[in-house]
Design an enzyme around this catalytic site. Structure first.
Site, PDB file in Angstrom:
ATOM      1  N   MET A  28      -9.972  24.716  43.281  1.00 28.15           N
ATOM      2  CA  MET A  28     -11.122  25.610  43.114  1.00 28.15           C
ATOM      3  C   MET A  28     -10.780  26.726  42.126  1.00 28.15           C
ATOM      4  O   MET A  28     -11.635  27.183  41.365  1.00 28.15           O
ATOM      5  CB  MET A  28     -11.530  26.236  44.455  1.00 28.15           C
ATOM      6  N   LEU A  35      -9.449  29.821  43.050  1.00 29.89           N
ATOM      7  CA  LEU A  35      -9.705  31.131  43.665  1.00 29.89           C
ATOM      8  C   LEU A  35     -11.063  31.749  43.324  1.00 29.89           C
ATOM      9  O   LEU A  35     -11.141  32.953  43.052  1.00 29.89           O
ATOM     10  CB  LEU A  35      -8.594  32.126  43.271  1.00 29.89           C
ATOM     11  N   CYS A  68      -1.561  29.866  47.008  1.00 27.71           N
ATOM     12  CA  CYS A  68      -2.558  29.037  46.326  1.00 27.71           C
ATOM     13  C   CYS A  68      -1.853  28.126  45.337  1.00 27.71           C
ATOM     14  O   CYS A  68      -1.089  28.603  44.504  1.00 27.71           O
ATOM     15  CB  CYS A  68      -3.597  29.881  45.593  1.00 27.71           C
ATOM     16  N   ASN A 118      -0.581  26.091  53.616  1.00 31.14           N
ATOM     17  CA  ASN A 118      -1.588  25.884  52.575  1.00 31.14           C
ATOM     18  C   ASN A 118      -1.491  24.418  52.108  1.00 31.14           C
ATOM     19  O   ASN A 118      -0.783  23.616  52.723  1.00 31.14           O
ATOM     20  CB  ASN A 118      -1.343  26.864  51.419  1.00 31.14           C
ATOM     21  N   THR A 119      -2.165  24.077  51.035  1.00 31.15           N
ATOM     22  CA  THR A 119      -2.234  22.672  50.619  1.00 31.15           C
ATOM     23  C   THR A 119      -0.993  22.238  49.825  1.00 31.15           C
ATOM     24  O   THR A 119      -0.244  23.068  49.309  1.00 31.15           O
ATOM     25  CB  THR A 119      -3.493  22.442  49.762  1.00 31.15           C
TER      26      THR A 119
HETATM   27  O1  RRO Z   1      -9.124  28.405  45.513  1.00 26.19           O
HETATM   28  C1  RRO Z   1      -8.267  27.500  45.528  1.00 26.19           C
HETATM   29  O2  RRO Z   1      -8.105  26.704  44.590  1.00 26.19           O
HETATM   30  C2  RRO Z   1      -7.348  27.343  46.654  1.00 26.19           C
HETATM   31  C3  RRO Z   1      -6.711  28.374  47.307  1.00 26.19           C
HETATM   32 BR1  RRO Z   1      -7.044  30.154  46.925  1.00 26.19          BR
HETATM   33  C4  RRO Z   1      -5.748  28.105  48.300  1.00 26.19           C
HETATM   34  O3  RRO Z   1      -5.115  28.991  48.890  1.00 26.19           O
HETATM   35  N1  RRO Z   1      -5.517  26.806  48.594  1.00 26.19           N
HETATM   36  C5  RRO Z   1      -6.136  25.802  47.988  1.00 26.19           C
HETATM   37  O4  RRO Z   1      -5.875  24.624  48.292  1.00 26.19           O
HETATM   38  N2  RRO Z   1      -7.066  26.075  47.016  1.00 26.19           N
END
Ligand code: RRO
Length: 314
Positions: free
Chosen positions: A82, A84, A139, A201-202
């Site tokens: 995404m 952020l 992120c 997180n991912t």
């Molecule tokens: O917004 C993102 O791309 C995002 C965030 Br901030 C995060 O902490 N973890 C993620 O998988 N995507």
């Protein structure tokens, strides 16, 4: 008159948890980023049965995020980059206020590009009524700008310390699984004064389009979430729980009550649900809550804390 005391198992059982001062009616929340862009959407999460809600990660300024495509369906989950997107912390203060008026426990997730940014955003969010802050140093999608901050234990310690100096509410630090030793980073967060850690997180990955012969995501790399992430996330929670004394919030591939109980058994005191909200809808929270309750009844547990970490003692 003699009153016979009838044992009522239902009334004795409590799903309420207290995570370093964050009081939740049950141990479920949404993962940051999932329906976290407005009080209205987060209100739906709470109405769906969540114990509390987590906002989208908020930064110092409004941000559009990456260009489409930002999400790709892959085996066992999704990849997202995404980038952020968020309205900026100052613009979200009113949304947090609305949630608090409705009695919803709120965790404000936030990020920055520098120590100063983290401190400024944390100061803005402290005093909004948010019950806790979740410091997102993990992120996976903005490396070119910030570096993967959460991969460096000393940076995590320094940022956590700086944030803790300026805020009054509990600070949870959300960790990345994209490291060799996640427990080392959790220890650094604890040393920096973190009140809890969120894991994880991912996980960084790529999806490729064979017809176009290029990566699917505009950002090439994205973060993997969903069932495929679960065993990795469980391992992370397990390793962290063995090394820190602060509570751990589990996150990664939780789709049903059984998954949630697995996280509790590995040492999580609560769980965050992300991808399953998108695939199953907000009712997933009530289902998970009901399932945990039934599991506790069947096994004679009266409080969620009795389950936390049990698999370490087996
Ligand atoms: O917004 C993102 O791309 C995002 C965030 Br901030 C995060 O902490 N973890 C993620 O998988 N995507």
């Amino acid at each position: 008159m003699r009153v016979r005391v009838v044992e009522n198992k239902m009334s004795q059982l409590s799903l309420a948890v207290d995570i370093a001062g964050l009081r939740l009616r049950n141990p479920t929340m949404n993962a940051a980023g999932v329906l976290g862009m407005s009080a209205k959407l987060l209100g739906r999460i709470y109405e769906g049965g969540a114990g509390g809600v987590v906002t989208k990660s908020l930064g110092p300024e409004p941000r559009r995020g990456h260009q489409n495509p930002t999400v790709a369906a892959v085996e066992g989950g999704f990849l997202n980059a995404m980038g952020l997107p968020n309205p900026g912390a100052k613009h979200f203060v009113g949304e947090i206020g609305r949630l608090k008026e409705a009695g919803v426990p709120v965790v404000a997730s936030f990020f920055g590009a520098s120590v100063k940014d983290f401190v400024d955003v944390a100061s803005t969010l402290d005093g909004t009524g948010a019950d806790a802050l979740e410091l997102n140093c993990s992120c996976p999608n903005v490396e070119e700008e910030f570096g993967l901050l959460g991969a460096d234990a000393s940076s995590v310690r320094r940022i956590t310390e700086a944030v803790k100096e300026v805020v009054n509410v509990p600070v949870f630090v959300k960790l990345t699984p994209n490291v060799t030793d996640i427990a080392e980073v959790a220890v650094a967060a604890e040393e920096g004064g973190a009140d809890a850690v969120t894991a994880v997180n991912t996980l960084r990955g790529i999806a490729v389009d064979v017809d176009l012969r290029r990566p699917v995501l505009s950002n090439t790399i994205g973060g993997l979430s969903g069932p495929a992430l679960k065993p990795v996330a469980l391992r992370c929670v397990w390793e962290i729980a063995e090394r820190v004394d602060i509570p751990v919030v589990g996150c990664g591939g939780i789709s049903d009550w059984r998954d949630a109980v697995e996280f509790l058994l590995c040492g999580a005191s609560a769980v965050e649900i992300g991808t399953a909200v998108l695939t199953r809808g907000v009712d997933v929270f009530r289902d998970v809550e009901k399932g945990i309750r039934a599991y506790m009844e069947e096994n004679g547990f009266k409080e969620v804390g009795e389950i936390v970490g049990l698999a370490h003692r087996a």
